[in-house]
Design a protein around this motif. Structure first.
Motif, PDB file in Angstrom:
ATOM      1  N   LYS A  37     105.283  42.652  22.593  1.00 17.84           N
ATOM      2  CA  LYS A  37     105.108  41.199  22.543  1.00 17.84           C
ATOM      3  C   LYS A  37     103.690  40.858  22.096  1.00 17.84           C
ATOM      4  O   LYS A  37     102.773  41.670  22.211  1.00 17.84           O
ATOM      5  CB  LYS A  37     105.355  40.568  23.918  1.00 17.84           C
ATOM      6  CG  LYS A  37     106.801  40.602  24.378  1.00 17.84           C
ATOM      7  CD  LYS A  37     106.955  39.877  25.705  1.00 17.84           C
ATOM      8  CE  LYS A  37     108.415  39.899  26.169  1.00 17.84           C
ATOM      9  NZ  LYS A  37     108.575  39.215  27.480  1.00 17.84           N
ATOM     10  N   LYS A  38     103.526  39.644  21.606  1.00 22.27           N
ATOM     11  CA  LYS A  38     102.183  39.115  21.390  1.00 22.27           C
ATOM     12  C   LYS A  38     101.653  38.655  22.742  1.00 22.27           C
ATOM     13  O   LYS A  38     102.371  38.017  23.501  1.00 22.27           O
ATOM     14  CB  LYS A  38     102.215  37.939  20.413  1.00 22.27           C
ATOM     15  CG  LYS A  38     102.615  38.327  19.006  1.00 22.27           C
ATOM     16  CD  LYS A  38     102.600  37.108  18.103  1.00 22.27           C
ATOM     17  CE  LYS A  38     102.992  37.476  16.688  1.00 22.27           C
ATOM     18  NZ  LYS A  38     102.981  36.275  15.798  1.00 22.27           N
ATOM     19  N   VAL A  39     100.396  38.997  23.031  1.00 22.61           N
ATOM     20  CA  VAL A  39      99.824  38.610  24.312  1.00 22.61           C
ATOM     21  C   VAL A  39      98.445  38.000  24.096  1.00 22.61           C
ATOM     22  O   VAL A  39      97.763  38.284  23.105  1.00 22.61           O
ATOM     23  CB  VAL A  39      99.719  39.803  25.292  1.00 22.61           C
ATOM     24  CG1 VAL A  39     101.088  40.376  25.594  1.00 22.61           C
ATOM     25  CG2 VAL A  39      98.778  40.877  24.765  1.00 22.61           C
ATOM     26  N   MET A  40      98.057  37.167  25.058  1.00 19.34           N
ATOM     27  CA  MET A  40      96.736  36.553  25.079  1.00 19.34           C
ATOM     28  C   MET A  40      96.007  37.054  26.321  1.00 19.34           C
ATOM     29  O   MET A  40      96.587  37.101  27.409  1.00 19.34           O
ATOM     30  CB  MET A  40      96.889  35.033  25.122  1.00 19.34           C
ATOM     31  CG  MET A  40      95.589  34.251  25.110  1.00 19.34           C
ATOM     32  SD  MET A  40      95.899  32.451  25.111  1.00 19.34           S
ATOM     33  CE  MET A  40      96.296  32.211  26.862  1.00 19.34           C
ATOM     34  N   LEU A  41      94.754  37.441  26.180  1.00 20.77           N
ATOM     35  CA  LEU A  41      93.945  37.956  27.277  1.00 20.77           C
ATOM     36  C   LEU A  41      92.774  37.012  27.534  1.00 20.77           C
ATOM     37  O   LEU A  41      92.191  36.463  26.587  1.00 20.77           O
ATOM     38  CB  LEU A  41      93.410  39.351  26.943  1.00 20.77           C
ATOM     39  CG  LEU A  41      94.448  40.430  26.636  1.00 20.77           C
ATOM     40  CD1 LEU A  41      93.767  41.674  26.081  1.00 20.77           C
ATOM     41  CD2 LEU A  41      95.248  40.784  27.875  1.00 20.77           C
ATOM     42  N   TYR A  42      92.399  36.864  28.802  1.00 22.40           N
ATOM     43  CA  TYR A  42      91.316  35.954  29.147  1.00 22.40           C
ATOM     44  C   TYR A  42      90.853  36.229  30.580  1.00 22.40           C
ATOM     45  O   TYR A  42      91.527  36.934  31.340  1.00 22.40           O
ATOM     46  CB  TYR A  42      91.791  34.487  29.036  1.00 22.40           C
ATOM     47  CG  TYR A  42      92.958  34.183  29.948  1.00 22.40           C
ATOM     48  CD1 TYR A  42      92.757  33.632  31.213  1.00 22.40           C
ATOM     49  CD2 TYR A  42      94.274  34.485  29.568  1.00 22.40           C
ATOM     50  CE1 TYR A  42      93.829  33.389  32.064  1.00 22.40           C
ATOM     51  CE2 TYR A  42      95.344  34.245  30.411  1.00 22.40           C
ATOM     52  CZ  TYR A  42      95.105  33.698  31.661  1.00 22.40           C
ATOM     53  OH  TYR A  42      96.165  33.470  32.505  1.00 22.40           O
ATOM     54  N   ILE A  43      89.707  35.674  30.925  1.00 19.11           N
ATOM     55  CA  ILE A  43      89.210  35.661  32.305  1.00 19.11           C
ATOM     56  C   ILE A  43      89.249  34.209  32.761  1.00 19.11           C
ATOM     57  O   ILE A  43      88.605  33.352  32.145  1.00 19.11           O
ATOM     58  CB  ILE A  43      87.762  36.181  32.417  1.00 19.11           C
ATOM     59  CG1 ILE A  43      87.611  37.561  31.763  1.00 19.11           C
ATOM     60  CG2 ILE A  43      87.317  36.197  33.869  1.00 19.11           C
ATOM     61  CD1 ILE A  43      88.240  38.697  32.513  1.00 19.11           C
ATOM     62  N   PRO A  44      89.990  33.872  33.808  1.00 24.11           N
ATOM     63  CA  PRO A  44      90.099  32.469  34.217  1.00 24.11           C
ATOM     64  C   PRO A  44      88.813  31.961  34.869  1.00 24.11           C
ATOM     65  O   PRO A  44      88.041  32.733  35.425  1.00 24.11           O
ATOM     66  CB  PRO A  44      91.253  32.488  35.226  1.00 24.11           C
ATOM     67  CG  PRO A  44      91.231  33.869  35.793  1.00 24.11           C
ATOM     68  CD  PRO A  44      90.774  34.770  34.678  1.00 24.11           C
ATOM     69  N   ALA A  45      88.622  30.658  34.794  1.00 23.06           N
ATOM     70  CA  ALA A  45      87.494  30.044  35.496  1.00 23.06           C
ATOM     71  C   ALA A  45      87.667  30.282  36.994  1.00 23.06           C
ATOM     72  O   ALA A  45      88.777  30.232  37.516  1.00 23.06           O
ATOM     73  CB  ALA A  45      87.458  28.545  35.201  1.00 23.06           C
ATOM     74  N   GLY A  46      86.581  30.571  37.666  1.00 21.27           N
ATOM     75  CA  GLY A  46      86.653  30.800  39.106  1.00 21.27           C
ATOM     76  C   GLY A  46      87.013  32.216  39.494  1.00 21.27           C
ATOM     77  O   GLY A  46      87.206  32.509  40.676  1.00 21.27           O
ATOM     78  N   ASP A  47      87.111  33.125  38.512  1.00 20.79           N
ATOM     79  CA  ASP A  47      87.408  34.520  38.850  1.00 20.79           C
ATOM     80  C   ASP A  47      86.303  35.093  39.724  1.00 20.79           C
ATOM     81  O   ASP A  47      85.118  34.929  39.431  1.00 20.79           O
ATOM     82  CB  ASP A  47      87.520  35.355  37.563  1.00 20.79           C
ATOM     83  CG  ASP A  47      87.719  36.834  37.851  1.00 20.79           C
ATOM     84  OD1 ASP A  47      88.735  37.177  38.464  1.00 20.79           O
ATOM     85  OD2 ASP A  47      86.839  37.630  37.484  1.00 20.79           O
ATOM     86  N   GLU A  48      86.682  35.778  40.792  1.00 23.99           N
ATOM     87  CA  GLU A  48      85.701  36.360  41.708  1.00 23.99           C
ATOM     88  C   GLU A  48      85.886  37.866  41.884  1.00 23.99           C
ATOM     89  O   GLU A  48      85.212  38.493  42.704  1.00 23.99           O
ATOM     90  CB  GLU A  48      85.770  35.662  43.074  1.00 23.99           C
ATOM     91  CG  GLU A  48      85.381  34.189  43.020  1.00 23.99           C
ATOM     92  CD  GLU A  48      85.428  33.517  44.380  1.00 23.99           C
ATOM     93  OE1 GLU A  48      85.945  34.147  45.337  1.00 23.99           O
ATOM     94  OE2 GLU A  48      84.967  32.370  44.488  1.00 23.99           O
ATOM     95  N   ASP A  49      86.829  38.446  41.140  1.00 24.30           N
ATOM     96  CA  ASP A  49      87.082  39.883  41.263  1.00 24.30           C
ATOM     97  C   ASP A  49      86.230  40.697  40.290  1.00 24.30           C
ATOM     98  O   ASP A  49      85.865  41.840  40.573  1.00 24.30           O
ATOM     99  CB  ASP A  49      88.563  40.189  41.049  1.00 24.30           C
ATOM    100  CG  ASP A  49      89.416  39.684  42.188  1.00 24.30           C
ATOM    101  OD1 ASP A  49      88.859  39.442  43.276  1.00 24.30           O
ATOM    102  OD2 ASP A  49      90.639  39.516  41.996  1.00 24.30           O
ATOM    103  N   TYR A  50      86.000  40.150  39.096  1.00 24.92           N
ATOM    104  CA  TYR A  50      85.107  40.738  38.089  1.00 24.92           C
ATOM    105  C   TYR A  50      85.620  42.019  37.441  1.00 24.92           C
ATOM    106  O   TYR A  50      85.010  42.499  36.494  1.00 24.92           O
ATOM    107  CB  TYR A  50      83.708  41.004  38.679  1.00 24.92           C
ATOM    108  CG  TYR A  50      83.083  39.785  39.314  1.00 24.92           C
ATOM    109  CD1 TYR A  50      82.644  38.726  38.520  1.00 24.92           C
ATOM    110  CD2 TYR A  50      82.956  39.682  40.695  1.00 24.92           C
ATOM    111  CE1 TYR A  50      82.091  37.587  39.102  1.00 24.92           C
ATOM    112  CE2 TYR A  50      82.394  38.546  41.281  1.00 24.92           C
ATOM    113  CZ  TYR A  50      81.964  37.505  40.475  1.00 24.92           C
ATOM    114  OH  TYR A  50      81.418  36.387  41.049  1.00 24.92           O
TER     115      TYR A  50
END
Length: 204
Positions: free
Chosen positions: A140-153
């Motif tokens: 599949k085509k996928v999109m990757l990102y880090i969401p705002a408010g991520d706290e796991d890093y």
């Protein structure tokens, strides 16, 4: 005598703490011989869009990533295209594996010793044999990102083109966590063609 023992004890503790401190490999510029640099480009659709960042910070972050991952072999060879003063695209003309690509997206968001707040979105097509794949993410085509408010890093988030969401964690056993709802709805990249910009810089 008692004071002497205390001082010696403190020195021993300080030495142990120093020896346990993790090494920052992002400063290590060791590389394999250039003779093993790939010469044939591999067609792929990996593209990372970076916005709200300076050219110096982006270049520095990419170089640090390469310093970490390319010490023993050329795992990833990012090509930076400068689109505007604050907008950049990164492609991989010689391709890289899916996991390394996820690491790259994460590292560009959280680079060592660089303080900035970029907006980063990445795209690729998954395939059979990629690590961390599931039946509903493969091919599949996928999109990757880090969401705002991520706290796991230590993760990236994934949304498929049919809007199935996953949190891809880097810790053992947490590589694939399906989400009840995707953190961000899938959007197509602006173009699947090789980006055209003011300048291109090849990293190794």
């Amino acid at each position: 005598m008692k004071i002497f023992v205390i001082i010696v004890g403190l020195l021993i503790v300080a030495i142990i703490i120093k020896s346990c401190k993790p090494t920052d490999n992002s400063k290590n510029e060791k590389r394999p011989d250039d003779a093993i640099l790939p010469t044939n480009k591999i067609q792929n659709d990996k593209i990372v869009l970076i916005e709200n960042a300076s050219l110096d910070d982006v270049k520095n972050a990419i170089q640090k990533f390469c310093n970490v991952y390319n010490q023993n072999e050329f795992v990833a060879l990012p090509l930076l295209t400068v689109l505007t003063e604050k907008r950049f695209a990164v492609t991989f003309p010689y391709d890289t594996d899916f996991v390394t690509y996820c690491f790259f997206v994460n590292y560009m968001h959280y680079p060592n010793d660089i303080i900035y707040k970029p907006s980063i979105t990445a795209w690729t097509s998954t395939k059979q044999g990629d690590d961390w794949m599931t039946d509903d993410t493969v091919n599949k085509k996928v999109m990757l990102y880090i969401p705002a408010g991520d706290e796991d890093y230590d993760n990236v988030f994934l949304t498929t083109n049919d809007n199935i969401g996953y949190k891809m964690g880097f810790a053992m056993g947490e590589e694939k966590q399906r989400l009840p709802h995707p953190g961000r709805a899938y959007i197509e990249p602006e173009s699947t063609a090789e980006p055209v910009g003011k300048e291109q810089i090849q990293f190794k």
